[in-house]
Design a protein around this motif. Structure first.
Motif, PDB file in Angstrom:
ATOM      1  N   GLU A 100      -2.583   8.056   5.661  1.00  0.00           N
ATOM      2  CA  GLU A 100      -2.554   6.643   5.304  1.00  0.00           C
ATOM      3  C   GLU A 100      -2.933   5.826   6.547  1.00  0.00           C
ATOM      4  O   GLU A 100      -2.352   6.008   7.624  1.00  0.00           O
ATOM      5  N   THR A 107       5.664  10.425   7.297  1.00  0.00           N
ATOM      6  CA  THR A 107       5.145  11.070   6.086  1.00  0.00           C
ATOM      7  C   THR A 107       3.797  10.483   5.684  1.00  0.00           C
ATOM      8  O   THR A 107       2.855  11.211   5.349  1.00  0.00           O
ATOM      9  N   ALA A 108       3.690   9.148   5.734  1.00  0.00           N
ATOM     10  CA  ALA A 108       2.435   8.504   5.359  1.00  0.00           C
ATOM     11  C   ALA A 108       1.317   8.858   6.345  1.00  0.00           C
ATOM     12  O   ALA A 108       0.165   9.083   5.938  1.00  0.00           O
ATOM     13  N   GLY A 167       0.806  -1.212   0.000  1.00  0.00           N
ATOM     14  CA  GLY A 167       0.000   0.000   0.000  1.00  0.00           C
ATOM     15  C   GLY A 167       0.839   1.262   0.000  1.00  0.00           C
ATOM     16  O   GLY A 167       2.045   1.252  -0.309  1.00  0.00           O
ATOM     17  N   ASP A 168       0.200   2.368   0.393  1.00  0.00           N
ATOM     18  CA  ASP A 168       0.859   3.683   0.342  1.00  0.00           C
ATOM     19  C   ASP A 168       1.973   3.827   1.369  1.00  0.00           C
ATOM     20  O   ASP A 168       2.828   4.701   1.230  1.00  0.00           O
ATOM     21  N   LEU A 169       1.959   3.007   2.394  1.00  0.00           N
ATOM     22  CA  LEU A 169       3.092   2.976   3.320  1.00  0.00           C
ATOM     23  C   LEU A 169       4.047   1.843   2.960  1.00  0.00           C
ATOM     24  O   LEU A 169       5.253   2.056   2.819  1.00  0.00           O
ATOM     25  N   THR A 170       3.523   0.642   2.808  1.00  0.00           N
ATOM     26  CA  THR A 170       4.399  -0.514   2.624  1.00  0.00           C
ATOM     27  C   THR A 170       5.097  -0.518   1.270  1.00  0.00           C
ATOM     28  O   THR A 170       6.191  -1.077   1.140  1.00  0.00           O
ATOM     29  N   GLY A 171       4.500   0.125   0.263  1.00  0.00           N
ATOM     30  CA  GLY A 171       5.171   0.242  -1.027  1.00  0.00           C
ATOM     31  C   GLY A 171       6.465   1.029  -0.935  1.00  0.00           C
ATOM     32  O   GLY A 171       7.530   0.554  -1.370  1.00  0.00           O
ATOM     33  N   PRO A 172       6.440   2.236  -0.354  1.00  0.00           N
ATOM     34  CA  PRO A 172       7.699   2.966  -0.164  1.00  0.00           C
ATOM     35  C   PRO A 172       8.696   2.235   0.731  1.00  0.00           C
ATOM     36  O   PRO A 172       9.905   2.327   0.523  1.00  0.00           O
ATOM     37  N   ALA A 192      -0.151  12.155   5.709  1.00  0.00           N
ATOM     38  CA  ALA A 192      -1.064  12.142   4.557  1.00  0.00           C
ATOM     39  C   ALA A 192      -2.348  11.372   4.844  1.00  0.00           C
ATOM     40  O   ALA A 192      -3.214  11.267   3.974  1.00  0.00           O
TER      41      ALA A 192
END
Length: 329
Positions: free
Chosen positions: A233, A227-228, A179-184, A231
């Motif tokens: 997340e 950061t997430a 997801g938007d956290l685990t992807g980065p 936003a």
């Protein structure tokens, strides 16, 4: 008083900071050198960084004017119990031209003093690690956590990074796309957000990357969580909320219910503009509504104040604090 100079040093694992100030609050010099923690770098190297920072801070200052000094240091007790380590620091002090005595205090006390002049209160620190300490008469009294990455440091940068990797591995185990956290997090660890087919190959790659590095390097992932969460997340938001609960629970082990003395927040995760700082402040205000909250500030200046407060002629330590220690912004 303007002729009297005091020296303060704030020594950490990545940097050593020094300040030379007069009792009137005039900063005569500052110095900065590399990490000087003798536990992580060895006493001789740490003493060399201490000397470099001292010499920079004392440029143009007669060392004979310096009446006292304080060193703030993680693991201060270990240094004081190590004759060779203390001798190395003594030599560095002397090589800087200083003949006055100096005291060594734990970095938690210095962080506390950088936020308030109150002799009693609590300091809560969250950076790579995490620790809470009760201060009584400007001495560390009771301490909670600070147990290191393997056994504690709950709510720290390390904890956030480790939990983010665990969420990534859970996604991969389920066959879900990061997801938007685990992807980065995946991209930071492996250099790519792509997931192999089968995904177990990516799981193995993540595990290998993490286990081949020093464990504390997981703290480098904490900014991704922050950061997430900023936003909105949901996974990151939940991790930040859990971290805040853990940190305040640590403070609750040593801080009495209903206490009204101040709480000082230290470490990059709690002094910066972060969702974790906001969550911790809110929880502290709920648990101790009448307690002032302060942010830790200039550790070297605080160490200088600790050195100066017991000098002859100092009758108002709080006023001296206002002169020597800049208010945190």
């Amino acid at each position: 008083m303007s002729d009297t100079v005091v020296v303060g040093l704030d020594i950490g694992g990545t940097s050593t900071r020094a300040a030379a100030v007069t009792l009137d609050g005039v900063r005569l010099g500052t110095g900065r050198a590399g990490g000087g923690n003798p536990t992580s770098h060895g006493a001789e190297r740490a003493a060399g960084e201490l000397l470099a920072a001292l010499r920079a801070a004392l440029t143009g200052v007669d060392p004979g004017r310096v009446r006292a000094g304080t060193i703030g240091l993680a693991g201060a007790g270990r240094l004081l119990a190590d004759p060779q380590g203390r001798a190395a620091f003594d030599r560095a002090w002397s090589d800087a031209g200083l003949r006055c005595p100096y005291a060594v205090h734990g970095d938690a006390l210095v962080a506390y003093a950088s936020g308030t002049a109150s002799p009693d209160g609590t300091v809560l620190i969250a950076g790579t690690g995490a620790i809470a300490a009760q201060v009584h008469e400007l001495r560390l009294d009771r301490v909670a956590d600070g147990h290191g990455w393997l056994l504690g440091d709950a709510g720290s940068g390390f904890w956030l990074g480790r939990e983010a990797v665990r969420r990534l591995l859970s996604d991969l185990d389920r066959g879900q796309r990061p997801g938007d956290l685990t992807g980065p997090v995946l991209a930071e660890l492996t250099g790519s957000p792509a997931v192999a087919d089968p995904s177990r190959a990516t799981v193995d790659a993540v595990v290998q990357v993490v286990t081949r590095r020093p464990p504390v390097e997981l703290a480098r992932l904490a900014p991704l969580v922050v950061t997430a969460a900023r936003a909105g997340e949901p996974v990151a938001t939940a991790l930040v909320a859990e971290a805040a609960t853990l940190l305040v629970e640590s403070a609750g082990r040593i801080r009495p219910a209903g206490a009204t003395d101040p709480v000082v927040l230290g470490g990059g995760l709690l002094t910066g503009d972060t969702p974790l700082a906001d969550a911790v402040r809110a929880e502290l205000a709920r648990r101790w509504p009448d307690a002032p909250l302060h942010a830790a500030g200039d550790g070297a200046a605080a160490a200088a104040w600790l050195a100066a407060r017991d000098l002859p002629g100092v009758t108002d330590p709080a006023a001296l604090h206002a002169r020597l220690v800049p208010a945190a912004t």
